[in-house]
Design a protein around this motif. Structure first.
Motif, PDB file in Angstrom:
ATOM      1  N   GLU A 154      12.701   4.570  -6.516  1.00 33.20           N
ATOM      2  CA  GLU A 154      12.432   5.668  -5.424  1.00 33.20           C
ATOM      3  C   GLU A 154      11.160   5.282  -4.638  1.00 33.20           C
ATOM      4  O   GLU A 154      11.570   5.533  -3.437  1.00 33.20           O
ATOM      5  N   THR A 155       9.932   4.932  -4.901  1.00 34.91           N
ATOM      6  CA  THR A 155       9.482   4.606  -4.010  1.00 34.91           C
ATOM      7  C   THR A 155       9.725   3.762  -2.705  1.00 34.91           C
ATOM      8  O   THR A 155       9.889   3.740  -1.475  1.00 34.91           O
TER       9      THR A 155
ATOM     10  N   GLU B  67      11.656   5.510  -0.387  1.00 33.40           N
ATOM     11  CA  GLU B  67      11.249   5.882   0.509  1.00 33.40           C
ATOM     12  C   GLU B  67      10.162   5.390   1.789  1.00 33.40           C
ATOM     13  O   GLU B  67       9.951   5.936   3.228  1.00 33.40           O
TER      14      GLU B  67
ATOM     15  N   GLY C 147       4.159   2.739 -10.491  1.00 37.08           N
ATOM     16  CA  GLY C 147       5.014   3.538  -9.420  1.00 37.08           C
ATOM     17  C   GLY C 147       4.528   5.360  -8.913  1.00 37.08           C
ATOM     18  O   GLY C 147       4.925   5.779  -8.190  1.00 37.08           O
ATOM     19  N   LYS C 148       2.861   5.659  -9.545  1.00 35.78           N
ATOM     20  CA  LYS C 148       2.253   6.864  -8.812  1.00 35.78           C
ATOM     21  C   LYS C 148       1.832   6.124  -8.124  1.00 35.78           C
ATOM     22  O   LYS C 148      -0.210   6.130  -8.408  1.00 35.78           O
TER      23      LYS C 148
ATOM     24  N   ASP D 233      -1.188   8.829  -1.242  1.00 33.36           N
ATOM     25  CA  ASP D 233      -0.758   8.912  -0.100  1.00 33.36           C
ATOM     26  C   ASP D 233      -1.608   7.454   0.693  1.00 33.36           C
ATOM     27  O   ASP D 233      -0.893   6.463   1.305  1.00 33.36           O
TER      28      ASP D 233
ATOM     29  N   THR E  24       6.549  -0.615  -1.592  1.00 34.48           N
ATOM     30  CA  THR E  24       4.506  -0.075  -2.032  1.00 34.48           C
ATOM     31  C   THR E  24       4.178   0.687  -0.896  1.00 34.48           C
ATOM     32  O   THR E  24       3.462   1.823  -1.509  1.00 34.48           O
TER      33      THR E  24
ATOM     34  N   SER F 160       0.999   4.820   1.444  1.00 35.64           N
ATOM     35  CA  SER F 160       1.918   4.245   0.860  1.00 35.64           C
ATOM     36  C   SER F 160       3.557   4.330   1.425  1.00 35.64           C
ATOM     37  O   SER F 160       3.617   5.760   1.461  1.00 35.64           O
TER      38      SER F 160
ATOM     39  N   SER G 253       4.997   6.382  -1.016  1.00 35.50           N
ATOM     40  CA  SER G 253       5.377   7.665  -1.739  1.00 35.50           C
ATOM     41  C   SER G 253       4.821   8.786  -0.235  1.00 35.50           C
ATOM     42  O   SER G 253       5.061   9.605  -1.005  1.00 35.50           O
TER      43      SER G 253
ATOM     44  N   GLU H   1       4.216  11.128   2.067  1.00 35.47           N
ATOM     45  CA  GLU H   1       5.690  12.220   3.406  1.00 35.47           C
ATOM     46  C   GLU H   1       4.926  12.775   3.894  1.00 35.47           C
ATOM     47  O   GLU H   1       6.352  12.787   5.269  1.00 35.47           O
TER      48      GLU H   1
END
Length: 541
Positions: free
Chosen positions: A24-25, A28, A108-109, A112, A133, A366, A368, A370
């Motif tokens: 998923e990462t 994105e 994986g967490k 920003d 990443t 990152s 992740s 948004e």
């Protein structure tokens, strides 16, 4: 069990780096690699409401603050931008930071913003972008970071440093804005001992031997005992920075000989260096603890009036020890010594010299995140004129005043009412003292260096080394990095152990050729080829 758990998580991290293009990462991140996303009109992009930000809390800040949220520059930045930041600070220092970074990526967490030396991550920054990443920043910087974009366009050599071989810009960097900020390590000697013995500051290898011999034999500390330790130079000082090695025209590690990469420790000149160090060790001129000394032992040797000279920082060496000895011995005085050469009037081939960009304390976004456009705009504030003043000098009227157009630190910084040393007082207000996504201002350093010897150090150390052989900040590809690290892991262990044995006389210098052949058998020539390929690409950027 804890060790097994860490190894398991690190294994997960390596698997993620190698093949997380399907997770998923990654998806994105690939959607946000600049050219593949629809860029918004810069006029429609504001600052983010909130972001998460991972970065080390350095000791000089941790002494007074639990988080960067407590630092005045970030408190003021929140007032200006309205952005609330949740800082995530890993605990520990050095390798602990690297370990916690690896574990975070493996989980994986991702927050920003991740501040780290992305230039040195496993398999390189290009692969980190490919894996999702972090994201490519070229187009985002062009559209939403006008201040940084202008600086990079006006400084093409710096732009080349922050760009990978694949053409990716991967961080908003920490940049040293002046050459005076790039030299802060070198040889330091006891000036009061030199004065007592009617000796000049040494500049050649033969002069150093004369001074060290006098320190050993002529009781400069005046206690009637032969307890002086003339010199401390540690393995990493000459291995990674070139202390004393530069006198012989080489660097101990990889260096650039007019476009050709060489490895200094297999050159005949390195045998000459080892011969000198072994001679000094046998004569008692080099500290017998040189291979195992730590900061506490170094502090003890200096403050106990035993150590005559050492390789150290202008701030954490000259400044630190002068302060510690102020009440104990008012005659105590340290002076910077030139990078030594073999002949009077010559320059050393190499000495300490940082690049404008080294990779440290730079911020990546990152996969992740948004709202990368808004985050880039927020980070770019530090490169603006207002942000530059904020992160280098703090709050006007509190930590600095403008005097004749010069941002002058107040007594809150220079003579802190709570008794804080200047480094900790600065840590309450600014980031320039240790790095971050910003351009460091030389006027910070001009005031941080309170002693004339500190100001003189950068000049002397900078002017007495050619540094033409130093490699630029090259990067290896993912495949090259894996192969290079595999070679150098075992090789460095053998190297460190054997070089120490040469210096201590446990390995005869006559065995130097065997040492070279062993390094070749362990793959040093292939490692040179990998470095050469990276240098060729860098020069072609």
């Amino acid at each position: 069990m804890k060790t097994l758990s860490r190894l398991f998580l690190l294994l997960i991290f390596l698997l993620l780096v190698v093949g997380c293009s399907g997770n998923e990462t990654s998806s994105e991140g690939n959607e946000k690699e600049g050219e593949e996303i629809e860029l918004k009109d810069p006029a429609e992009v504001g600052y983010p409401d909130e972001i998460t930000y991972w970065t080390e809390l350095v000791p000089n800040v941790a002494a007074t603050s639990k988080s960067l949220n407590d630092v005045a520059a970030y408190q003021e930045l929140e007032k200006i931008t309205g952005t609330k930041v949740e800082f995530k600070h890993p605990s520990g220092e050095g390798t602990d930071i690297t370990e916690q970074f690896n574990l975070m990526v493996a989980s994986g967490k991702l927050p920003d913003v991740i501040e780290y030396n992305w230039r040195t991550v496993p398999n390189g920054p290009d692969h980190a972008i490919e894996a999702g990443t972090i994201i490519r920043l070229n187009e985002l910087i062009e559209h939403y970071a006008p201040n940084l974009n202008q600086y990079l366009n006006e400084n093409p050599e710096v732009k080349k440093m922050v760009t990978t071989d694949d053409g990716n810009i991967y961080t908003l960097p920490f940049l040293r804005g002046d050459e005076s900020l790039m030299v802060f390590l070198g040889m330091i000697t006891r000036q009061d001992w030199l004065d007592k013995l009617n000796l000049d500051v040494p500049s050649t290898i033969s002069e150093w031997e004369e001074v060290l011999t006098a320190f050993k034999n002529e009781d400069p500390n005046g206690n009637g005992e032969m307890d002086e330790i003339p010199l401390v130079v540690q393995l990493n000082d000459f291995k990674n920075i070139g202390a004393f090695v530069g006198a012989y025209g080489i660097h101990a590690q990889f260096y650039n000989d007019n476009g050709t990469v060489k490895y200094g420790s297999i050159q005949p000149e390195f045998k000459e260096f080892l011969t000198t160090m072994n001679s000094w060790y046998e004569k008692g001129l080099l500290d017998p603890d040189f291979a195992a000394i730590d900061s506490k032992l170094m502090d003890a040797k200096v403050t106990n009036e035993q150590l005559g000279s050492f390789f150290g920082f202008s701030g954490g060496g000259i400044g630190k020890y002068t302060g510690l000895m102020e009440d104990k011995n008012p005659d105590f005085k340290l002076s910077p010594a030139p990078n030594p050469s073999l002949k009077e009037g010559e320059k050393a081939a190499t000495g300490h010299l940082e690049h404008a960009y080294s990779g440290m304390h730079s911020a990546a976004i990152s996969g992740s995140a948004e709202n990368p456009e808004e985050i880039v705009k927020w980070l770019d504030f530090a490169y603006s004129e207002e942000g530059h003043m904020l992160f280098n000098f703090g709050i006007e009227g509190e930590s600095y005043e403008m005097i004749d157009g010069y941002p002058t630190y107040t007594e809150e910084i220079t003579d802190n009412p709570d008794g804080l040393p200047m480094t900790q007082a600065l840590g309450k207000y600014i980031r320039a003292s240790y790095g971050g996504p910003l351009i460091q201002d030389k006027r910070y350093l001009e005031q941080y260096y309170e002693l004339p010897e500190q100001k003189e150090a950068a000049k002397i150390w900078g002017e007495t080394a050619e540094n033409k052989i130093n490699l630029p900040p090259i990067t290896l590809s993912a495949e090259e990095s894996e192969e290079f690290n595999s070679i150098m892991s075992d090789l460095n262990t053998y190297y460190d152990e054997t070089v120490i044995r040469f210096i201590m006389g446990e390995e005869p210098i006559d065995n130097f050729d065997d040492f070279v052949e062993t390094l070749k058998g362990m793959g040093i020539e292939r490692a040179i080829e990998l470095q050469q390929a990276a240098l060729d690409r860098y020069l072609a950027r």
